[in-house]
Design an enzyme around this catalytic site. Structure first.
Site, mmCIF file in Angstrom:
data_model
loop_
_atom_site.group_PDB
_atom_site.id
_atom_site.type_symbol
_atom_site.label_atom_id
_atom_site.label_comp_id
_atom_site.label_asym_id
_atom_site.label_seq_id
_atom_site.Cartn_x
_atom_site.Cartn_y
_atom_site.Cartn_z
ATOM 1 C CB SER A 178 -0.964 0.002 1.174
ATOM 2 O OG SER A 178 -0.286 -0.237 2.384
ATOM 3 C CG HIS A 206 -3.876 -0.514 -2.314
ATOM 4 N ND1 HIS A 206 -4.314 0.781 -2.213
ATOM 5 C CD2 HIS A 206 -3.552 -0.895 -1.052
ATOM 6 C CE1 HIS A 206 -4.245 1.180 -0.955
ATOM 7 N NE2 HIS A 206 -3.782 0.185 -0.235
ATOM 8 C CE LYS A 238 -7.463 1.417 0.934
ATOM 9 N NZ LYS A 238 -6.890 0.498 1.891
HETATM 10 C C1 PLP Z 1 -6.820 0.351 3.243
HETATM 11 C C2 PLP Z 1 -6.300 -1.009 3.552
HETATM 12 C C3 PLP Z 1 -6.944 -1.826 4.471
HETATM 13 C C4 PLP Z 1 -8.073 -1.343 5.317
HETATM 14 O O1 PLP Z 1 -9.258 -1.293 4.617
HETATM 15 P P1 PLP Z 1 -10.435 -0.387 5.173
HETATM 16 O O2 PLP Z 1 -11.643 -0.887 4.500
HETATM 17 O O3 PLP Z 1 -10.078 1.011 4.826
HETATM 18 O O4 PLP Z 1 -10.469 -0.616 6.669
HETATM 19 C C5 PLP Z 1 -6.490 -3.115 4.623
HETATM 20 N N1 PLP Z 1 -5.432 -3.563 3.936
HETATM 21 C C6 PLP Z 1 -4.765 -2.794 3.053
HETATM 22 C C7 PLP Z 1 -3.596 -3.358 2.317
HETATM 23 C C8 PLP Z 1 -5.178 -1.487 2.851
HETATM 24 O O5 PLP Z 1 -4.503 -0.702 2.015
#
Ligand code: PLP
Length: 385
Positions: A178, A206, A238
């Site tokens: 990320s 992602h 995302k």
């Molecule tokens: C953003 C993210 C999360 C968390 O997801 P949310 O739905 O925002 O709680 C988990 N793992 C990764 C790799 C992320 O980038």
């Protein structure tokens, strides 16, 4: 007991240029956002496909709110599991090519819930040292023997797996890292894990929407099925532009999560209208290939521009395009100078990334224009010099 101790820790964080502050948006996510009445160009959201403010997605949310109201009202196991949730789970199972999928309210909760339903102190968990915080927290909370392997290094993983005599061995990795934007070497990690009798869990927060012919993420990109990646996690906040998350896998995996994942059982279901909105965005995400194509051409444009400016980019072909700065104070200064020109780029600092690797985390979206990317490149040129 005095609260003075908090004040001195806050002060120390400020002095180290590690203090975090929020800005308050007065607009939807998009290439341009409004902050304090001012319009700015933003390169920091995870809305990679531009679906967070898409009219079809908004309409789906509104229509479902007319049917279901706002709150989920109860946990899934009591009576908070609506037809909207169920339809989304079925569509996500079909999308990922897994027999079942299960919704969670956030990605953080999906990770905590899945790891903790699968492991206890008789087990071992193996994590990439650059994994997302929610995965690291999940492993630590589980009570399983916690081991980190070298970043994206199947040999390091293999060495640790071979030495382990744990009952269960769960290998956990981000699909797309990320803060770096690079892909995990999933084919090799999967082969090593299988050969050592472990299970591989991939958090592809992602990758979904951005990678693969139909946006199926790393698993589709590398063509990895359930044998290779038995525990597949995706998030809806995302590229989906909504909110929530899911775990996809076998019948037994999903039933195990329903029975034992505490972050599934002891929490209110996500608002049904959010599930309906996510279903609408899933259909756009799969069908509108032009969004991925546009994104890829913007990524190319941005990387070429940065190379001409002599900026240090990381090895990434995803919409996460960090510019390595190193020093946290320097990264903050550049981010502030860009903001003065009306451009938002987040400065990512320790402890989110390792010491000495502070960076500007540029993220691109299919809704950016080439002219906007050029504006960013011009601003970078003026600020870095
Ligand atoms: C953003 C993210 C999360 C968390 O997801 P949310 O739905 O925002 O709680 C988990 N793992 C990764 C790799 C992320 O980038």
């Amino acid at each position: 007991m005095s609260f003075d101790a908090l004040g001195s820790e806050l002060l120390a964080r400020k002095q180290q240029s590690l203090y975090r502050q929020r800005r308050t948006l007065q607009s939807p996510q998009g290439p341009e956002v409004t902050v304090d009445g001012r319009t700015c160009l933003a390169f920091c959201s995870n809305d990679y496909l531009g679906l967070a403010n898409h009219p079809d997605v908004i309409r789906a949310l509104q229509d479902a709110a007319d049917i279901y109201g706002v709150g989920g009202g109860a946990s899934h196991l009591v009576n908070g599991h609506s037809q909207a949730h169920h339809a989304l789970e079925e569509a996500l199972a079909e999308f990922t090519g897994r027999p079942r999928a299960l919704l969670f309210s956030t990605g953080y909760m999906a990770n905590l819930g899945a790891v903790n339903a699968l492991l206890d102190k008789r087990d071992a968990v193996f994590e990439d040292r650059l994994n997302h915080a929610s995965l690291l927290d999940a492993g630590l909370l589980s009570g399983a023997r916690f081991q980190r392997y070298l970043h994206n290094d199947p040999a390091s993983l293999q060495q640790k797996l071979t030495r382990s005599e744990a009952r269960r061995k769960l290998v956990v990795t981000d699909g797309v890292f990320s803060m770096d934007g690079n892909l995990a070497n999933l084919p090799e990690l999967a082969a090593v894990t299988r050969q050592q009798g472990g299970w591989l869990m991939v958090d592809d927060a992602h990758g979904f929407g951005c990678l693969g012919e139909s946006g199926g993420g790393c698993a589709e990109y590398f063509n990895l099925g359930m044998e290779e990646v038995p525990v597949l996690v995706g998030t809806l906040g995302k590229a989906f532009g909504a909110s929530g998350a899911f775990v996809a896998g076998s019948e037994d995996l999903i039933e195990t999560l329903i029975q034992f994942a505490r972050t599934y059982i002891y929490t209110t279901s996500m608002p049904p209208a959010v599930a309906a909105a996510s279903l609408a965005s899933l259909s756009l995400l799969r069908q509108e290939n032009w969004r991925r194509e546009k994104l890829n051409s913007l990524i190319k444009q941005f990387r070429q521009g940065c190379q001409q400016l002599g900026l240090t980019l990381l090895e990434s072909f995803t919409p996460i395009q960090p510019i390595l700065i190193g020093d946290a104070a320097a990264a903050m200064k550049i981010s502030e100078a860009l903001e003065a020109q009306g451009i938002f780029v987040g400065a990512i600092r320790p402890p989110t990334v390792p010491q000495g690797t502070a960076r500007l985390r540029v993220t691109l979206s299919a809704t950016h224009t080439e002219a906007q990317v050029d504006r960013l490149l011009l601003a970078l040129e003026s600020v870095v010099k």
